[in-house]
Design an enzyme around this catalytic site. Structure first.
Site, PDB file in Angstrom:
ATOM      1  N   ASN A  14       0.858  -1.185   0.000  1.00 13.59           N
ATOM      2  CA  ASN A  14       0.000   0.000   0.000  1.00 13.59           C
ATOM      3  C   ASN A  14       0.902   1.247   0.000  1.00 13.59           C
ATOM      4  OD1 ASN A  14      -1.382   2.292   1.160  1.00 13.59           O
ATOM      5  ND2 ASN A  14      -3.070   0.932   1.598  1.00 13.59           N
ATOM      6  N   HIS A  22       0.993   6.191   1.818  1.00 12.39           N
ATOM      7  CA  HIS A  22       1.802   7.118   2.622  1.00 12.39           C
ATOM      8  C   HIS A  22       3.008   7.688   1.874  1.00 12.39           C
ATOM      9  CE1 HIS A  22      -1.001   6.790   5.689  1.00 12.39           C
ATOM     10  NE2 HIS A  22      -0.827   5.497   5.832  1.00 12.39           N
ATOM     11  N   HIS A  71      -5.626   3.759  -1.682  1.00 10.97           N
ATOM     12  CA  HIS A  71      -6.975   4.068  -1.180  1.00 10.97           C
ATOM     13  C   HIS A  71      -7.363   5.456  -1.670  1.00 10.97           C
ATOM     14  CE1 HIS A  71      -9.692   4.427   2.669  1.00 10.97           C
ATOM     15  NE2 HIS A  71     -10.339   4.685   1.564  1.00 10.97           N
ATOM     16  N   ARG A  98      -9.496   8.067  -1.073  1.00  7.27           N
ATOM     17  CA  ARG A  98     -10.441   8.493  -0.032  1.00  7.27           C
ATOM     18  C   ARG A  98     -11.365   9.578  -0.570  1.00  7.27           C
ATOM     19  NH1 ARG A  98      -8.631   6.852   5.348  1.00  7.27           N
ATOM     20  NH2 ARG A  98     -10.407   8.069   6.035  1.00  7.27           N
ATOM     21  N   ARG A 158      -7.197  12.868   0.616  1.00  5.81           N
ATOM     22  CA  ARG A 158      -6.130  13.421   1.461  1.00  5.81           C
ATOM     23  C   ARG A 158      -4.723  12.977   1.035  1.00  5.81           C
ATOM     24  NH1 ARG A 158      -6.969  10.115   7.046  1.00  5.81           N
ATOM     25  NH2 ARG A 158      -8.980  11.126   6.948  1.00  5.81           N
ATOM     26  N   GLU A 194      -8.601   0.579  -3.011  1.00  4.75           N
ATOM     27  CA  GLU A 194      -9.480   0.607  -1.835  1.00  4.75           C
ATOM     28  C   GLU A 194     -10.444   1.777  -1.999  1.00  4.75           C
ATOM     29  OE1 GLU A 194      -7.195   0.931   1.692  1.00  4.75           O
ATOM     30  OE2 GLU A 194      -6.119  -0.920   1.349  1.00  4.75           O
ATOM     31  N   THR A 245      -7.797   3.565   8.310  1.00  2.00           N
ATOM     32  CA  THR A 245      -9.013   2.754   8.357  1.00  2.00           C
ATOM     33  C   THR A 245      -9.078   2.023   9.701  1.00  2.00           C
ATOM     34  OG1 THR A 245      -8.593   2.419   6.017  1.00  2.00           O
ATOM     35  CG2 THR A 245     -10.372   1.143   6.973  1.00  2.00           C
ATOM     36  N   GLU A 285     -10.897  -9.374   2.910  1.00  2.00           N
ATOM     37  CA  GLU A 285      -9.630  -9.045   3.560  1.00  2.00           C
ATOM     38  C   GLU A 285      -9.924  -8.888   5.051  1.00  2.00           C
ATOM     39  OE1 GLU A 285      -7.282  -5.849   1.891  1.00  2.00           O
ATOM     40  OE2 GLU A 285      -6.179  -5.603   3.773  1.00  2.00           O
ATOM     41  N   HIS A 342      -3.425  -4.653   7.853  1.00  2.00           N
ATOM     42  CA  HIS A 342      -3.547  -3.487   8.731  1.00  2.00           C
ATOM     43  C   HIS A 342      -2.676  -3.648   9.966  1.00  2.00           C
ATOM     44  CE1 HIS A 342      -4.926   0.148  10.608  1.00  2.00           C
ATOM     45  NE2 HIS A 342      -5.447   0.469   9.438  1.00  2.00           N
TER      46      HIS A 342
END
Ligand code: PXP
Length: 236
Positions: free
Chosen positions: A7, A10, A43, A45, A49, A70, A101, A151, A191
């Protein structure tokens, strides 16, 4: 051995500090793929963001493995996914103020809304996964939705403060993974997984893929720092 989805949200979070063009997500995805990542996860969003629409479009074109997008069940995001056609769409819960999340999707209480989104995505030829807590009622709801993948949220295991609760949450994940497989679902998890807590999760045979972001990006920042300083020093 499970596959690894990386992922890269970030990486985009760092870019957004200055809205910089210096950090290319496509390049980041390519490096992950060259290092062995089996899929790239982002993701989109509702508040955009970190990842934005253009990032997803560009990644769709450049990723050579699989793009796992996502998303929430918000209609405009689902429509966007149908246009972009990622290899997989993972439906996640989304709250504006959360840092990340925080929990799995409540597929029991939101069954109708989720079903609508799943049907729309699958009708567009996109394979759907649901990000749920490792609980029997959630697995059963996912199976009733007629989707093929789930998931499992590993956050409670990752955040456990002591061995007793960690073992308890690990067992919940094992039991949920087993039940999901029995119901014909493919099982992924993620996660909060990091270099210390990954071991027992890797041993769960029913889990096919692990999706990991934060710990990998943190490690990259730390262990890439030496090279970055050396390169700048060489220019002085
Ligand atoms: N899987 C899903 C569905 C997520 O939403 C996230 C967080 O964005 C992850 C995996 C990765 O979590 P982490 O960044 O803690 O590794």
């Amino acid at each position: 051995m499970p596959e690894l989805g990386v992922n890269i949200d970030h990486i985009a979070s760092i870019r957004q500090i200055r809205d910089s063009k210096a950090l290319s997500l496509q390049q980041a995805a390519l490096i992950c793929e060259q290092a062995g990542a089996d899929s790239i996860v982002v993701h989109l969003r509702e508040d955009r963001r970190h990842i934005n629409d253009q990032d997803v479009s560009l990644l769709r074109r450049s990723i050579k493995t699989r793009l796992n997008l996502e998303l929430s069940v918000a209609r405009d995001i689902v429509d966007f996914a149908c246009k972009i056609k990622p290899d997989q769409a993972t439906i996640v819960p989304e709250k504006r103020k959360e840092v990340t999340t925080e929990g799995g999707l409540d597929a029991v209480s939101n069954f109708k809304k989720i079903k609508l989104a799943c049907e729309k995505l699958e009708n567009c030829g996109i394979s759907v996964s649901l990000f749920i807590d490792p609980e029997i009622k959630q697995i059963e709801a996912a199976a009733r939705l007629g989707i093929k993948k789930v998931e499992l949220h590993t956050g409670r295991y990752a955040d456990a403060g002591n061995k007793i609760s960690r073992d308890k949450f690990l067992n919940q994940i094992k039991t949920a993974a087993q039940l999901a497989r029995k119901k014909g679902l493919r099982v992924f998890a993620g996660h909060g997984l990091d270099y210390r807590n990954i071991g027992p999760i890797v041993k769960i045979k029913d889990i096919e893929e692990l999706n990991i972001g934060y710990s990998i990006v943190c490690r990259a920042a730390l262990f890439g720092l030496k090279q970055a300083v050396k390169e700048m020093k060489a220019l002085l």
